[in-house]
Design a protein around this motif. Sequence first.
Motif, short mmCIF file in Angstrom:
data_model
loop_
_atom_site.label_atom_id
_atom_site.label_comp_id
_atom_site.label_asym_id
_atom_site.label_seq_id
_atom_site.Cartn_x
_atom_site.Cartn_y
_atom_site.Cartn_z
N VAL A 118 33.55 63.72 57.45
CA VAL A 118 34.05 63.26 56.15
C VAL A 118 32.89 62.73 55.31
N GLY A 119 32.00 61.99 55.95
CA GLY A 119 30.83 61.48 55.25
C GLY A 119 29.93 62.59 54.73
N GLU A 120 29.74 63.62 55.54
CA GLU A 120 28.93 64.76 55.09
C GLU A 120 29.60 65.48 53.93
N ALA A 121 30.94 65.56 53.97
CA ALA A 121 31.67 66.18 52.86
C ALA A 121 31.49 65.36 51.58
N ARG A 122 31.44 64.04 51.72
CA ARG A 122 31.20 63.19 50.54
C ARG A 122 29.82 63.43 49.95
N LEU A 123 28.83 63.57 50.81
CA LEU A 123 27.47 63.84 50.34
C LEU A 123 27.39 65.20 49.65
N ALA A 124 28.12 66.17 50.18
CA ALA A 124 28.15 67.50 49.55
C ALA A 124 28.80 67.41 48.17
N GLN A 125 29.87 66.61 48.08
CA GLN A 125 30.52 66.38 46.78
C GLN A 125 29.53 65.76 45.80
N ALA A 143 23.59 55.30 78.95
CA ALA A 143 24.48 55.37 77.80
C ALA A 143 23.96 54.50 76.65
N GLN A 144 23.47 53.31 77.00
CA GLN A 144 22.92 52.43 75.98
C GLN A 144 21.66 53.03 75.36
N ALA A 145 20.87 53.68 76.21
CA ALA A 145 19.65 54.33 75.71
C ALA A 145 20.00 55.47 74.77
N ALA A 146 21.09 56.17 75.07
CA ALA A 146 21.53 57.28 74.21
C ALA A 146 21.95 56.76 72.84
N LEU A 147 22.63 55.60 72.84
CA LEU A 147 23.10 55.04 71.57
C LEU A 147 21.93 54.55 70.71
N THR A 148 20.86 54.12 71.34
CA THR A 148 19.71 53.58 70.59
C THR A 148 18.51 54.51 70.63
N ALA A 149 18.76 55.81 70.86
CA ALA A 149 17.66 56.77 70.92
C ALA A 149 16.89 56.79 69.61
N PRO A 150 15.56 56.95 69.68
CA PRO A 150 14.75 56.97 68.45
C PRO A 150 15.19 58.11 67.55
N PRO A 151 14.97 57.97 66.26
CA PRO A 151 15.43 59.00 65.31
C PRO A 151 14.76 60.34 65.54
N SER A 152 15.53 61.39 65.33
CA SER A 152 14.99 62.75 65.45
C SER A 152 14.57 63.28 64.09
N ALA A 153 15.06 62.66 63.03
CA ALA A 153 14.71 63.09 61.66
C ALA A 153 14.81 61.86 60.77
N LYS A 154 15.23 62.07 59.53
CA LYS A 154 15.35 60.95 58.61
C LYS A 154 16.53 60.06 59.02
N PRO A 155 16.53 58.79 58.60
CA PRO A 155 17.65 57.89 58.92
C PRO A 155 18.97 58.46 58.44
N GLN A 156 20.02 58.11 59.15
CA GLN A 156 21.33 58.63 58.81
C GLN A 156 21.86 58.01 57.52
N PRO A 157 22.74 58.72 56.83
CA PRO A 157 23.23 58.25 55.52
C PRO A 157 23.96 56.92 55.60
N LYS A 158 23.83 56.17 54.54
CA LYS A 158 24.55 54.91 54.42
C LYS A 158 25.77 55.12 53.53
N THR A 159 26.78 55.76 54.09
CA THR A 159 28.06 55.88 53.39
C THR A 159 29.10 55.12 54.20
N PHE A 160 30.21 54.83 53.59
CA PHE A 160 31.28 54.09 54.29
C PHE A 160 31.79 54.89 55.49
N SER A 161 31.98 56.19 55.29
CA SER A 161 32.49 57.02 56.39
C SER A 161 31.50 57.08 57.55
#
Length: 303
Positions: A161-168, A105-123
């Motif tokens: 919600v975060g993805e919706a903000r990015l689309a906005q 489970a811990q390995a799943a949470l810290t799995a290496p990135p599959s693409a670009k880093p995830q967005p830095k939004t509040f959501s």
Amino acid sequence: MDKLQAFGKNFNAQFTPFAARTQQFVKEQLGTADEKTQLPDDYLELEKRVDALKQVHQKLLSVTSQYSNEPYDYPPNIRESFNDLGRTINEKVQLLSHASSPAEAQAALTAPPSAKPQPKTFSHAIARASLSGSQLIAQTSPNEDPLAVALEKYALALEKVGEARLAQDAQIQSRFLAGWNTTLNTNLTFATKARRNVENSRLTLDSVKAKKKAAAGGDLDNLTEEARVEIEQAEDEFVGQTEEAVSVMKNVLDTPEPLRNLADLIAAQLEYHKRSYEILSELAPAVDALQVEQEASQLPQEP
């Protein structure tokens, strides 16, 4: 030698009017100019309206330009690692569903990135924190914990919600910011240039009048025919530049683009809030049900 003389003549032809305008401008600032040609009231009113429109664009763009900055609502006190930003919440949940031990489970949470880093939004940040909290509880609970389940659901919802903000933000950048920047940097710039041409032609006219008046002993009635023609030519240039500027300013003020762009801004914000409402409206009953189920399980059993 001929080229040098030609350059000298061309330089003098450009410099002399500039020098005359500058001299006239200085005299006006010092209050020593004989006269100053007044612009029509209608023209001055258009200038005020154009100036107001420019200020509106500058002020609103100074704020809404943040829509081009992804982490504009990302809390500065958060410290997330590279691994925290490696995978989407949905990807982590999928990996966690196959984990059979706390280590996996811990390995799943810290799995290496599959693409670009995830967005830095509040959501997105709330989603990542919620999923992490869900797993901490799950790893220390012998049975399925309602809070852990709720936090995982919340994490999945907040990522949406975060993805919706990015689309906005993308919609606002293309449909509002681009349009208002075009109006500010193109249309209003044209108007500024046209107004500058009017001011230059006015200074030229007044400098010509002052020069010819001085040559005539201070009496415009004693002007030579050549002097009259030169003044008339300067007047014609002034009138022509003024008419051109009026046309340009009216076009800037009458264009429907700023209002259309504003409507697009509102539409993008409305769609984001509507989508957020739909996501949270779907989540709330599920979390409420978990709460009711947990409270029911704690009631004393009847003998």
